[in-house]
Design an enzyme around this catalytic site. Structure first.
Site, short mmCIF file in Angstrom:
data_model
loop_
_atom_site.label_atom_id
_atom_site.label_comp_id
_atom_site.label_asym_id
_atom_site.label_seq_id
_atom_site.Cartn_x
_atom_site.Cartn_y
_atom_site.Cartn_z
N GLU A 196 -16.78 24.60 -9.08
CA GLU A 196 -17.44 24.31 -10.50
C GLU A 196 -16.80 25.15 -11.66
O GLU A 196 -17.08 25.44 -12.52
CB GLU A 196 -18.74 25.03 -10.33
N ASN A 279 -15.73 18.93 -4.37
CA ASN A 279 -15.82 18.03 -5.26
C ASN A 279 -14.59 18.13 -6.18
O ASN A 279 -13.89 19.18 -6.31
CB ASN A 279 -17.01 18.31 -6.15
N ASP A 321 -20.74 14.58 -7.33
CA ASP A 321 -20.53 16.04 -6.81
C ASP A 321 -20.76 16.17 -5.15
O ASP A 321 -21.37 16.84 -4.67
CB ASP A 321 -21.31 17.20 -7.20
#
Lengths: 594, 109
Positions: A196, A279, A321
């Site tokens: 992220e 991801n 994701d």
């Protein structure tokens, strides 16, 4: 009566073995494994989370009782699991990553020592999803684990003294370290979180004795960075060079993610380590056109030099994701009459995969929870057969009702277990769907690189989770215990045919491995997101231990389970407003026995 | 120059146009990646609940954003400047207080 006698003999043999271990601490971890211990995160290199102990069985599990508890003093999500080596239990807390050593041979299990590292608080804000730790590894007389702020430490298991500490990751670049290391011979294998935060994901090997970094292998990017060497890299479905850059438009691999925050397994015969990558970033897939290799993939490497041997991508061009950081469980299965050395993986994308672990070819793939982003997995080319209505990106606007949600059909933080007795796999699952509205995001070093709004809702039937038994040889569910909330703990299965898991609303459960029938449950004070273990105590009895302490994504999504910060009041998560009726934050080690 | 300890003052306080610009800046600086959409909380705290970990005066909030705070709040002063910090604060002040949802209102399952 007879069973008890057998166990007593086994435990006597254990003590003899333990004494031998103490005298020859330099022996490699593989030689140290004894049945009554739990010396590595998933019990064994195959990451089965299978305990060969059978004192506790489906008939007597009803007589389980809590025997001991300990407050860790920390309220973060207690993922991971304790270790037991000889007469000592080792517990690592979430940030600030305190390591406790408990003396199981004395009444009340007093501390032998505790190790309190100096861990930067900045790392808390650089963790996507709570300041968790997924556990330690025992090898060579050392407890080895990661600190949240990008360091690996080795601590003397007898004294608690730090042996070495190595900086492996850079919090300023968005990297944090939550995963559990794996030790193979004299290599300590570690990875970093940060999918992220636009990291350039990697796996590293440190020297067990000095902590020195021996090799670094990126999971994406140029062949040279990925340790792809001519003649050794043979992915099952693609060929060619520079796959890790050519599958990314405009050099977007440089911030493409592929973090390593789950589990690593090892096959000694093939001499291969297996791990999953997370991801691709950012979450708007239109900003990184291409398959984005090797995000959301499983990679097989040689532990000695890191050479990449094969890789398989579960979710090409990840647009939801769907990290693939969940456990890669090694099991020898009978598939249609043929003995197969398999690798079994329950993916966030909702499919359970059975692969040939020598080649990476998919043998079986079937959904284990409600899935609508893909119709099936094509076994000819290994690719998902996509549902075009569920493709995401800025140009698609707000795409409604995608299943599973980005929390996953199962969280990679909730590893499955495999029993060679029942030949079944046991895993937590989630029944959540989501809307997905991607947005543009600019890269600002060390800040989140996400770009999505993705509210969740219950999947079909309304129950938010389930714990299931799965036949990986056929891709079929064998039984299913529904849960009102997402199921977020790891699984333990024993030779006594008892399966243990915990729930988000704070129940610790024992169920029959063959039927799923509830045998025993106890309310443990906080939601369970950790993984149960089983071991033989100094008294020769079988024990089961687990952490209680809600957290990980669930502390964030249901922030009203917090009570420790008067400056942070939140409305309940709208898809499970009532979770705080049943739990609040905690940090408790529980031990159960008959 | 102001003498030490002089409270800082938001030059845009209550300006709805500036608040809208602040909402856009909140997203483009990736603030929502930690504090959630609408600043309603994620790994970072809820910023619309009227409660403040490091104080809620204009001066306190300015310092939090400009210089950063421990536990992971980066210093944004160098990126958005003092003016940008005031624009962000104007947005945060415009957020509606969350509804009080008593436990009894939650569904039982």
């Amino acid at each position: 009566m007879r069973a008890i006698v057998v166990v007593a003999i086994v435990s006597f043999a254990l003590f003899a073995h333990r004494d031998g271990c103490a005298a020859t601490r330099q022996r490699p971890a593989t030689a140290m494994r004894v049945d009554g211990d739990w010396a590595m995160p998933a019990h064994d290199y195959a990451t089965t989370r299978f305990s060969p102990l059978s004192q506790i069985n489906a008939h007597n599990a009803v007589r389980l009782r809590p025997r001991w508890t300990f407050s860790t003093g920390v309220l973060g999500g207690h993922e991971g699991q304790p270790l037991v080596v000889g007469n000592t239990m080792y517990v690592v807390t979430p940030w600030p990553n305190v390591l406790y050593a408990f003396d199981l041979a004395r009444a009340g299990y007093p501390l032998k020592w505790k190790y309190r590292p100096d861990v930067s608080a900045t790392a808390i804000g650089t963790s996507c999803c709570d300041s968790v730790n997924r556990g330690a590894f025992f090898a060579d007389g050392k407890i080895i684990y990661n600190l949240l702020d990008g360091h690996t430490v080795a601590v003397d298991a007898a004294t608690g003294r730090e042996v070495w500490k190595t900086k492996i990751a850079d919090v300023g670049d968005g990297e944090t370290t939550t995963m559990a290391p794996l030790v193979v011979r004299d290599r300590v294998i570690v990875g970093a979180s940060g999918g992220e935060f636009g990291i350039y994901g990697w796996l590293k090997a440190l020297d067990l004795h000095s902590g020195r970094i021996v090799w670094t292998a990126h999971n994406l990017g140029p062949d040279a960075d990925m340790l792809v060497r001519p003649g050794t890299f043979k992915p099952p479905y693609v060929s060619g060079t520079e796959l890790g850059t050519r599958s990314w438009a405009n050099s977007t691999w440089k911030r493409g993610g592929a973090p390593v925050w789950g589990w690593i397994s090892y096959d000694p015969k093939l001499d291969l380590i297996y791990y999953g990558t997370g991801n691709a970033g950012p979450y708007n897939p239109e900003e990184r056109r291409g398959d984005n290799r090797w995000t959301s993939s499983v990679l097989a490497r040689k532990p000695e030099d890191g050479a990449l041997v094969w890789a398989y991508q579960f979710t090409p061009h990840d647009s939801w994701d769907y990290d693939a950081t969940g456990a890669m469980i090694l099991a020898d299965l009978d598939i249609a009459g043929k003995a197969v050395h398999a690798l079994v993986h329950f993916d966030k994308n909702g499919f359970a995969y059975t692969l040939d672990r020598a080649t990476g070819r998919v043998l079986v793939a079937a959904p284990f929870t409600h899935v609508n982003w893909a119709k099936s997995i094509d076994l000819e080319n290994g690719r998902p057969v996509l549902n075009p209505a569920k493709a995401t990106g800025i140009s698609k606007g707000n795409v409604k009702d995608i299943c599973p949600s980005l929390e996953g059909g199962v969280s990679p933080a909730s590893p499955a277990a495999y029993s060679p007795r029942t030949h079944l796999f046991y895993t937590s699952t989630n029944n959540l769907c989501m809307d997905y509205a991607a947005s543009h995001v600019a890269y600002l070093k060390g800040t989140p690189y996400i770009g999505v709004t993705s509210p969740y809702m219950a999947g079909p039937g309304g129950k938010l989770g389930a714990f299931i038994a799965w036949d990986a040889a056929t891709g079929r569910m064998v039984w299913k215990d529904k849960e009102p909330y997402p199921s977020w703990s790891g699984a333990l299965v024993t030779a006594g045919n008892v399966v243990f898991y915990g729930t988000l609303d704070g129940w610790f459960k024992a169920v029959d491995a063959r039927t799923g029938k509830l045998l025993y449950r106890f309310k443990v004070g906080s939601g369970v997101v950790g993984n149960p273990i089983s071991y033989v105590g100094p008294d020769g009895r079988q024990y089961v231990a687990v952490y209680a302490g809600i957290g990980g994504d669930w502390a964030l999504l249901a922030g009203d389970t917090r009570s420790d910060d008067p400056a942070d009041m939140r409305a309940p998560a709208d898809f499970m407003k009532d979770i705080a009726r049943h739990t609040s934050q905690g940090g408790i080690v529980w031990i159960f026995a008959l | 120059m102001l003498p030490p300890g002089t409270p800082l003052h938001n030059p845009y306080g209550g300006d709805a146009t500036v608040a809208r610009a602040g909402a856009a800046l909140f997203t483009s600086m990736n603030c929502d990646g930690c504090h959630g959409a609408d600043a309603s909380g994620w790994v970072g705290p809820d910023l619309g609940d009227g409660r403040w970990r490091y104080g809620g005066s204009d001066t306190d909030v300015f310092r939090s954003i400009f210089y950063g705070r421990p536990k992971g709040m980066p210093a944004f002063g160098g990126v958005v400047g003092a003016d940008g910090v005031w624009v962000l604060i104007t947005y945060l002040r415009s957020l509606p207080a969350p509804a009080d949802e008593p436990t009894e209102s939650w569904p039982q399952r």
